[in-house]
Write an enzyme that holds these catalytic residues in place. Structure first.
Site, short mmCIF file in Angstrom:
data_model
loop_
_atom_site.label_atom_id
_atom_site.label_comp_id
_atom_site.label_asym_id
_atom_site.label_seq_id
_atom_site.Cartn_x
_atom_site.Cartn_y
_atom_site.Cartn_z
N CYS A 138 -9.04 6.05 3.00
CA CYS A 138 -9.93 6.71 2.04
C CYS A 138 -11.35 6.13 2.16
CB CYS A 138 -9.36 6.62 0.62
SG CYS A 138 -10.04 7.87 -0.51
N GLU A 197 0.06 5.75 0.99
CA GLU A 197 0.93 4.99 0.08
C GLU A 197 1.33 5.78 -1.16
OE1 GLU A 197 -2.99 4.69 -1.87
OE2 GLU A 197 -2.28 4.82 0.20
N GLN A 251 -14.02 6.36 5.33
CA GLN A 251 -15.43 6.73 5.24
C GLN A 251 -16.32 5.61 5.77
OE1 GLN A 251 -15.72 7.47 1.05
NE2 GLN A 251 -14.24 9.15 1.12
N HIS A 304 -4.17 9.25 1.08
CA HIS A 304 -3.46 8.04 0.65
C HIS A 304 -2.03 8.04 1.18
CE1 HIS A 304 -6.24 6.17 -2.37
NE2 HIS A 304 -6.83 7.34 -2.16
#
Length: 198
Positions: free
Chosen positions: A80, A176, A84, A174
């Site tokens: 995430c 996870e 970036q 994500h």
């Protein structure tokens, strides 16, 4: 294997740590303003993960500096905000996403490369982000590995990228999250990578 997790003050960081630990990684977590590059290097990590976070890459402490310093020396994964940060570190622009995503799932198409090797295609992933790496500004040294698609099948937003010659990858979503498919498998693919160059 010592894995250094750079924590960008995010509530998801320890979910990532848990997944990595379940896969056998020894994870040391440091906050993004807690250590210098020299202090990180002194710990001799074998790989680095740059965590999600609530800010922009410019506000992510040592994250970009660590990516550039360790590039080519060891495997790096950005999640995430970490993704970036990889984009920005190598010259890409991070801009507002077309649509803010907060806990929404999307089908992501990928090239079966790197951390995506052997995963479902498309892969259902969970997204929490308002920023993206702007595709038109992606530098030549980075390539898109995963994306969301428009209805006509054309590429919409970058969901995965990697360096063309170095072991550096990012995922915008994500892995996870409980709603993301094959998150453990994605992280396991990262843990198989060794060295700084592919």
């Amino acid at each position: 294997m010592l894995l250094m997790m750079i924590d960008n003050y995010d509530s998801f960081t320890y979910n990532v740590v848990q997944y990595l630990g379940e896969l056998g990684a020894e994870v040391k977590v440091i906050r993004n303003d807690e250590m210098t590059i020299a202090q990180i290097e002194a710990l001799n990590p074998e790989r680095i993960v740059v965590s999600p976070g609530p800010c922009t890459p410019s506000e992510a402490g040592v994250s970009i500096e660590a990516i550039l310093h360790f590039a080519g020396k060891l495997p790096i994964l950005g999640v995430c905000l970490g993704h970036q940060s990889i984009g920005q570190a190598f010259g890409g622009d991070v801009v507002r996403a077309r649509q803010v995503m907060h806990g929404k799932t999307s089908p992501v198409h990928h090239r079966d490369l790197g951390v995506f090797t052997g995963l479902n295609n498309p892969l259902t992933v969970t997204r929490y982000h308002s920023l993206v790496v702007k595709r038109e500004t992606l530098p030549d040294c980075l390539e898109v590995t995963a994306w969301t698609a428009h209805e006509d099948g054309s590429v919409d937003e970058i969901m995965g990228l990697r360096h063309k010659t170095l072991n550096i990858e990012g995922v915008q979503f994500h892995p996870e999250s409980i709603l993301t498919e094959q998150g453990h498998e994605l992280f396991a693919n990262f843990l198989k990578q060794t060295g700084g160059r592919r």
